[in-house]
Design an enzyme around this catalytic site. Structure first.
Site, mmCIF file in Angstrom:
data_model
loop_
_atom_site.group_PDB
_atom_site.id
_atom_site.type_symbol
_atom_site.label_atom_id
_atom_site.label_comp_id
_atom_site.label_asym_id
_atom_site.label_seq_id
_atom_site.Cartn_x
_atom_site.Cartn_y
_atom_site.Cartn_z
ATOM 1 N N LYS A 159 65.495 21.842 25.262
ATOM 2 C CA LYS A 159 66.079 23.192 25.129
ATOM 3 C C LYS A 159 67.600 23.110 24.943
ATOM 4 C CE LYS A 159 62.483 25.865 25.140
ATOM 5 N NZ LYS A 159 62.138 26.564 23.904
ATOM 6 N N TYR A 208 61.777 18.874 29.040
ATOM 7 C CA TYR A 208 61.834 20.258 28.537
ATOM 8 C C TYR A 208 63.288 20.749 28.479
ATOM 9 C CZ TYR A 208 60.959 25.377 28.857
ATOM 10 O OH TYR A 208 60.929 26.732 28.664
HETATM 11 C C1 AKB Z 1 59.061 26.703 33.195
HETATM 12 O O1 AKB Z 1 58.906 26.835 34.420
HETATM 13 O O2 AKB Z 1 58.995 25.604 32.595
HETATM 14 C C2 AKB Z 1 59.387 27.922 32.369
HETATM 15 C C3 AKB Z 1 60.867 28.096 32.196
HETATM 16 C C4 AKB Z 1 61.696 28.492 33.334
HETATM 17 O O3 AKB Z 1 61.364 27.917 31.121
HETATM 18 N N1 AKB Z 1 58.825 29.082 32.981
#
Ligand code: AKB
Length: 319
Positions: free
Chosen positions: A147, A143
């Site tokens: 990003k 993730y």
């Molecule tokens: C997550 O925990 O993946 C999200 C974020 C901090 O982007 N809430």
């Protein structure tokens, strides 16, 4: 200018409240909600809705044309914990959807885009306390990598093609209307539900896992404020640091105990603990405050009372 607003991922935790607020501000028929599945009744009843997969470029183009959309909020994403379980799916969803929107804007078919980034862009080599706007970024999660890559592409499309893309690095967002989906910061919501329902909670993060957090109303305000700011005020075209509160599970439990004195917390950290350890404890958001006037309203105390009240009412309605 003019034209309608499209929210992609409108049925998620942030998308739902963002759509409702934008409908309140601009008129229901001006804000098109879309998602891969239907969402909360209030959202479905209050204005136009399209079933839309965020990776389906052709369908996005059709919806943009059909409703004469000029602004997109791209809220669809796979979050940190879920993305670790399906890395390639997360990469495809998080990146393809962004490229579809950036390319539409590059072609002049959109005037403005909002794309959320996250504190997940930071990693274990980043300064942990009061993390600066510009610093070492070596994310270790799928993730976070998506990003950080997205941020680079946003800045590139702005610099190279003049695309008006605006972005915020969301901390953990706390709310009660729509449940979050698959984040590391989700414990800070689960804890309220369990505290009210059962009087106890087992945290999947360790007691001292400090993370930056924010109450939903502040997140919605920041999102709308950055989109409404004059373009020349948006000096950072990758993504802005954004802060409100930082706390550990232990501190949050103590705050809840002030209202529910028998509440008990225990700790069984799982794989999400190592994600939390790689993220900042607190964030320096001076740039957002100076450039476009960001200010938060909810502190730990106000967030806690609002959550206890809201979760309590929701559970009663369901019972
Ligand atoms: C997550 O925990 O993946 C999200 C974020 C901090 O982007 N809430």
């Amino acid at each position: 200018m003019g034209g309608r607003i499209l929210i992609i991922g409108a049925c998620g935790q942030i998308g739902t409240e963002l759509t409702l607020k934008l409908r309140e501000n601009h008129g229901n028929d001006q804000v098109i909600a879309s998602d891969i599945r239907e969402g909360a009744e209030e959202l479905m009843q209050s204005g136009p809705f399209e079933l839309l997969n965020a990776t389906d470029e052709l369908h996005i183009r059709e919806v943009v044309e059909k409703y004469e959309v000029r602004e997109v909020y791209l809220m669809a994403a796979m979050l940190s914990a879920t993305a670790e379980k399906a890395p390639m799916k997360a990469w495809d969803l998080n990146m393809d959807s962004l490229f579809h929107i950036l390319n539409l804007a590059k072609e002049g078919k959109l005037d403005k885009i909002f794309w959320p980034s996250s504190i997940a862009v930071f990693g274990p080599t980043t300064p942990k306390d009061n993390t600066p706007q510009t610093t070492i970024m070596e994310p270790t999660t799928v993730y976070g990598i998506s990003k950080q890559t997205g941020e680079r592409w946003c800045e590139y499309f702005h610099r190279k093609f003049g695309v008006d893309v605006r972005s915020i690095r969301y901390p953990g967002i706390i709310s009660y209307k729509t449940l979050p989906g698959g984040g590391t910061t989700d414990y800070a919501i689960e804890i309220f539900h369990e505290a009210i329902k059962n009087g106890e909670y087992t945290s999947f993060l360790a007691e001292d896992a400090a993370l930056p957090m924010m109450y939903m109303d502040d997140a919605i305000k920041a999102t709308i404020d950055i989109m409404e700011a004059p373009a020349e005020k948006i000096k950072v075209r990758s993504s802005y640091n954004l802060a409100a509160i930082s706390f550990t599970p232990e501190v949050l439990a103590a705050e809840i105990k002030k209202h529910l004195e028998n509440f008990q917390i225990s700790y069984e950290p799982d794989f999400r603990q190592s994600i939390a350890e790689s993220w900042p404890s607190s964030i320096d958001d001076t740039a957002a405050r100076e450039d476009w006037g960001w200010e938060h309203e909810f502190d730990l105390e106000k967030m806690t009372t609002t959550m206890l009240d809201g979760v309590g009412k929701t559970l009663k309605e369901k019972a």
